[in-house]
Design an enzyme around this catalytic site. Structure first.
Site, PDB file in Angstrom:
ATOM      1  N   ARG A 116       0.814  -1.235   0.000  1.00  0.00           N
ATOM      2  CA  ARG A 116       0.000   0.000   0.000  1.00  0.00           C
ATOM      3  C   ARG A 116       0.842   1.277   0.000  1.00  0.00           C
ATOM      4  O   ARG A 116       0.367   2.338   0.379  1.00  0.00           O
ATOM      5  CB  ARG A 116      -0.972   0.029   1.173  1.00  0.00           C
ATOM      6  N   LYS A 138       2.245  11.255 -11.586  1.00  0.00           N
ATOM      7  CA  LYS A 138       1.380  10.347 -12.357  1.00  0.00           C
ATOM      8  C   LYS A 138       2.170   9.080 -12.624  1.00  0.00           C
ATOM      9  O   LYS A 138       3.308   9.144 -13.121  1.00  0.00           O
ATOM     10  CB  LYS A 138       1.008  10.982 -13.694  1.00  0.00           C
ATOM     11  N   GLU A 180       8.356  17.953 -25.582  1.00  0.00           N
ATOM     12  CA  GLU A 180       7.636  18.271 -24.338  1.00  0.00           C
ATOM     13  C   GLU A 180       8.049  19.665 -23.841  1.00  0.00           C
ATOM     14  O   GLU A 180       7.254  20.384 -23.240  1.00  0.00           O
ATOM     15  CB  GLU A 180       7.901  17.217 -23.248  1.00  0.00           C
ATOM     16  N   LYS A 231       5.844  22.914 -15.508  1.00  0.00           N
ATOM     17  CA  LYS A 231       5.029  21.761 -15.090  1.00  0.00           C
ATOM     18  C   LYS A 231       4.749  21.833 -13.588  1.00  0.00           C
ATOM     19  O   LYS A 231       3.621  21.613 -13.140  1.00  0.00           O
ATOM     20  CB  LYS A 231       5.745  20.451 -15.440  1.00  0.00           C
ATOM     21  N   GLU A 241      -5.576  16.621 -11.644  1.00  0.00           N
ATOM     22  CA  GLU A 241      -6.073  16.935 -12.993  1.00  0.00           C
ATOM     23  C   GLU A 241      -7.580  17.184 -13.038  1.00  0.00           C
ATOM     24  O   GLU A 241      -8.311  16.619 -13.847  1.00  0.00           O
ATOM     25  CB  GLU A 241      -5.684  15.799 -13.958  1.00  0.00           C
ATOM     26  N   ARG A 245      -4.360  21.181 -14.780  1.00  0.00           N
ATOM     27  CA  ARG A 245      -3.359  20.162 -15.123  1.00  0.00           C
ATOM     28  C   ARG A 245      -3.658  19.494 -16.465  1.00  0.00           C
ATOM     29  O   ARG A 245      -2.751  19.027 -17.156  1.00  0.00           O
ATOM     30  CB  ARG A 245      -3.234  19.102 -14.017  1.00  0.00           C
ATOM     31  N   ASN A 249      -1.870  18.096 -21.196  1.00  0.00           N
ATOM     32  CA  ASN A 249      -2.149  17.090 -22.219  1.00  0.00           C
ATOM     33  C   ASN A 249      -2.167  17.686 -23.620  1.00  0.00           C
ATOM     34  O   ASN A 249      -2.565  17.001 -24.580  1.00  0.00           O
ATOM     35  CB  ASN A 249      -3.492  16.401 -21.940  1.00  0.00           C
ATOM     36  N   HIS A 252      -1.492  15.541 -26.584  1.00  0.00           N
ATOM     37  CA  HIS A 252      -1.443  14.141 -26.179  1.00  0.00           C
ATOM     38  C   HIS A 252      -2.620  13.321 -26.696  1.00  0.00           C
ATOM     39  O   HIS A 252      -2.481  12.118 -26.913  1.00  0.00           O
ATOM     40  CB  HIS A 252      -1.361  14.017 -24.653  1.00  0.00           C
ATOM     41  N   HIS A 256      -1.220  10.298 -28.464  1.00  0.00           N
ATOM     42  CA  HIS A 256      -1.386   8.918 -27.994  1.00  0.00           C
ATOM     43  C   HIS A 256      -2.021   8.059 -29.079  1.00  0.00           C
ATOM     44  O   HIS A 256      -1.645   6.900 -29.272  1.00  0.00           O
ATOM     45  CB  HIS A 256      -2.281   8.878 -26.741  1.00  0.00           C
ATOM     46  N   HIS A 268       6.759   8.568 -27.946  1.00  0.00           N
ATOM     47  CA  HIS A 268       5.846   9.463 -27.244  1.00  0.00           C
ATOM     48  C   HIS A 268       6.065  10.951 -27.606  1.00  0.00           C
ATOM     49  O   HIS A 268       5.121  11.653 -27.985  1.00  0.00           O
ATOM     50  CB  HIS A 268       6.000   9.256 -25.727  1.00  0.00           C
TER      51      HIS A 268
HETATM   52  N1  LIG Z   1       4.026  10.414 -15.646  1.00  0.00           N
HETATM   53  C1  LIG Z   1       3.940  11.456 -16.424  1.00  0.00           C
HETATM   54  O1  LIG Z   1       3.531  12.545 -16.014  1.00  0.00           O
HETATM   55  C2  LIG Z   1       4.388  11.319 -17.847  1.00  0.00           C
HETATM   56  C3  LIG Z   1       4.588  12.463 -18.636  1.00  0.00           C
HETATM   57  C4  LIG Z   1       5.071  12.299 -19.927  1.00  0.00           C
HETATM   58  C5  LIG Z   1       5.330  11.023 -20.413  1.00  0.00           C
HETATM   59  N2  LIG Z   1       5.101   9.942 -19.636  1.00  0.00           N
HETATM   60  C6  LIG Z   1       5.397   8.591 -20.117  1.00  0.00           C
HETATM   61  O2  LIG Z   1       6.789   8.508 -20.362  1.00  0.00           O
HETATM   62  C7  LIG Z   1       7.039   7.513 -21.344  1.00  0.00           C
HETATM   63  C8  LIG Z   1       8.042   8.036 -22.342  1.00  0.00           C
HETATM   64  O3  LIG Z   1       9.236   8.306 -21.660  1.00  0.00           O
HETATM   65  P1  LIG Z   1      10.638   8.284 -22.408  1.00  0.00           P
HETATM   66  O4  LIG Z   1      10.527   9.069 -23.651  1.00  0.00           O
HETATM   67  O5  LIG Z   1      11.660   8.628 -21.404  1.00  0.00           O
HETATM   68  O6  LIG Z   1      10.730   6.760 -22.898  1.00  0.00           O
HETATM   69  P2  LIG Z   1      11.555   5.487 -22.401  1.00  0.00           P
HETATM   70  O7  LIG Z   1      11.541   5.364 -20.953  1.00  0.00           O
HETATM   71  O8  LIG Z   1      11.039   4.347 -23.201  1.00  0.00           O
HETATM   72  O9  LIG Z   1      13.037   5.820 -22.869  1.00  0.00           O
HETATM   73  C9  LIG Z   1      13.300   5.956 -24.239  1.00  0.00           C
HETATM   74  C10 LIG Z   1      14.464   5.055 -24.683  1.00  0.00           C
HETATM   75  O10 LIG Z   1      15.683   5.593 -24.186  1.00  0.00           O
HETATM   76  C11 LIG Z   1      16.415   4.581 -23.510  1.00  0.00           C
HETATM   77  N3  LIG Z   1      17.198   5.286 -22.481  1.00  0.00           N
HETATM   78  C12 LIG Z   1      16.739   5.865 -21.353  1.00  0.00           C
HETATM   79  N4  LIG Z   1      17.727   6.564 -20.756  1.00  0.00           N
HETATM   80  C13 LIG Z   1      18.832   6.405 -21.504  1.00  0.00           C
HETATM   81  C14 LIG Z   1      20.162   6.901 -21.416  1.00  0.00           C
HETATM   82  N5  LIG Z   1      20.545   7.763 -20.463  1.00  0.00           N
HETATM   83  N6  LIG Z   1      21.052   6.531 -22.355  1.00  0.00           N
HETATM   84  C15 LIG Z   1      20.668   5.700 -23.377  1.00  0.00           C
HETATM   85  N7  LIG Z   1      19.422   5.231 -23.548  1.00  0.00           N
HETATM   86  C16 LIG Z   1      18.507   5.577 -22.616  1.00  0.00           C
HETATM   87  C17 LIG Z   1      15.361   3.643 -22.992  1.00  0.00           C
HETATM   88  O11 LIG Z   1      15.888   2.375 -22.750  1.00  0.00           O
HETATM   89  C18 LIG Z   1      14.364   3.635 -24.149  1.00  0.00           C
HETATM   90  O12 LIG Z   1      14.814   2.761 -25.147  1.00  0.00           O
HETATM   91  C19 LIG Z   1       5.702   7.158 -21.935  1.00  0.00           C
HETATM   92  O13 LIG Z   1       5.293   5.913 -21.449  1.00  0.00           O
HETATM   93  C20 LIG Z   1       4.763   8.244 -21.440  1.00  0.00           C
HETATM   94  O14 LIG Z   1       3.443   7.788 -21.288  1.00  0.00           O
HETATM   95  C21 LIG Z   1       4.648  10.058 -18.369  1.00  0.00           C
END
Ligand SMILES: NC(=O)c1ccc[n+]([C@@H]2O[C@H](COP(=O)([O-])OP(=O)(O)OC[C@H]3O[C@@H](n4cnc5c(N)ncnc54)[C@H](O)[C@@H]3O)[C@@H](O)[C@H]2O)c1
Length: 349
Positions: A116, A138, A180, A231, A241, A245, A249, A252, A256, A268
């Protein structure tokens, strides 16, 4: 070292986001944050193999998940939870997420439901996760019905943002983060947008033309706190949200849908860029966009970052893919429309 402070009044939660230069600084910060608590690191195979962050960390303390959006699922959550049980974590322990948005979202979710709730420290390793996903609480996973449809709010105990992770990032990952950042510029401030515009000119000249990667990493990292602040200010007003907030999006809903339709071939951030552009076009069609100059400026910045705004799908395909999007209100799909740089509003599809 720079530090930002975030505070969620409704929950009486606050935490800091620290900006660090290199792994040696990061290692000592993590050690002092752990403060003797039992802990587990969660990462993916790319971060584990491509960065040398884990060199001195015993492998048995690390959950190494396969990399990529397609593994943002229950199976990965189960692996994190199983390892946490094996390592006898309890509520006084801490989970440390070392990865991009996928690892951050999953570690946040797993730590929210393990017994939890145990604390999580977010260490974002992509530009996108530095400016966006590591902050705001999130967390979640994808299902066959759509992205991020299962999840929970779980604010991190701390965010440690380290420049050295940028060194091993693929070029497209810089572009994902820049998308972003452009979003934050459009939402939040003319000033940040202006800084991004200036940076995008340098990016085009120095990186695309001269391939000067170190200079670009330094310049982009110096813009990260400003982007996160936008942000942070929004999340502080509306953690769950229910109001502003939702503006985060921007791009998005379309983005998405394009990610899903492309089977995640469109990552993304690039999906968000294309989605922002669809929103701008829609805003223009509805007479909401106040001037053509802002449209041109948005297009130019993305073009300088060499990000294609082309939409490979028909609007019918996109609308069908939007059916399960969370961004609905009263059964209608909600869009974020752009009035001008620094001002957006809600609209329905
Ligand atoms: N929680 C939130 O508020 C929020 C906001 C925006 C996006 N997201 C989520 O984030 C995700 C996208 O995140 P992302 O773009 O970081 O994708 P990701 O985590 O898939 O990373 C992208 C790629 O980079 C590689 N990688 C990561 N760090 C590295 C480094 N330092 N050196 C070499 N390779 C590296 C990873 O292995 C992956 O192949 C989506 O799932 C999206 O829904 C969440």
């Amino acid at each position: 070292m720079k530090t930002l402070h975030i505070s969620i009044d409704q929950k009486k939660i606050s935490y800091e986001i620290d900006f660090l230069e290199n792994f040696s600084e990061l290692h000592s910060r993590i050690l002092s944050e752990i403060a003797g608590r039992n802990h587990v690191f969660v990462t993916d195979e790319n971060v584990f193999e491509k960065t040398n962050f884990f060199t001195n960390i015993p492998k048995e303390k690390i959950v190494i998940l396969p990399a990529g959006e397609e593994y943002k699922n229950w199976e990965s959550i189960t692996k994190i939870l199983d390892k946490s049980f094996e390592m006898c974590l309890d509520r006084s322990s801490v989970v440390i997420a070392i990865g991009g948005g996928v690892i951050g979202d999953m570690s946040g979710f797993a730590s929210r439901i393990f017994m939890r709730g145990v604390p999580v420290i977010q260490v974002p390793t992509t530009l996108l996760s530095m400016v966006d996903s590591s902050v705001g609480g999130k967390t979640g996973i994808d299902t066959k019905h759509g992205k991020n449809l299962i999840g929970a709010f779980h604010q991190p105990e701390k965010v440690l943002c380290c420049k050295q992770f940028l060194q091993t990032l693929e070029f497209v990952e810089l572009q994902n983060g820049l998308s972003e950042m452009v979003k934050h510029g459009i939402l939040g401030s003319e000033d940040h947008f202006k800084h991004l515009e200036n940076f995008s000119e340098k990016f085009k000249e120095n990186f695309l033309e001269k391939n000067n990667r170190i200079e670009i990493e330094n310049a982009v990292f110096s813009l990260v706190p400003e982007s996160v602040s936008i942000k942070k200010n929004i999340v502080q007003q509306d953690e769950q949200e229910k109001g502003v907030r939702g503006f985060l999006n921007l791009g998005h809903t379309y983005g998405h849908a394009m990610e899903l339709l492309s089977n995640f071939e469109i990552p993304h951030g690039i999906g968000v860029a294309k989605g922002i552009w669809q929103s701008v076009i829609e805003s223009e069609k509805r007479g909401i966009l106040q001037n053509d100059i802002d449209k041109k400026r948005i297009e130019n910045v993305f073009s300088n970052f060499n990000i294609s705004l082309e939409n490979p799908f028909s609007l019918k395909e996109i609308e069908e893919a939007m059916v399960h999007d969370k961004k609905k209100k009263d059964g209608k799909i909600r869009l974020i429309l752009v009035k001008k740089i620094g001002e957006v509003e809600y609209g329905n599809l």
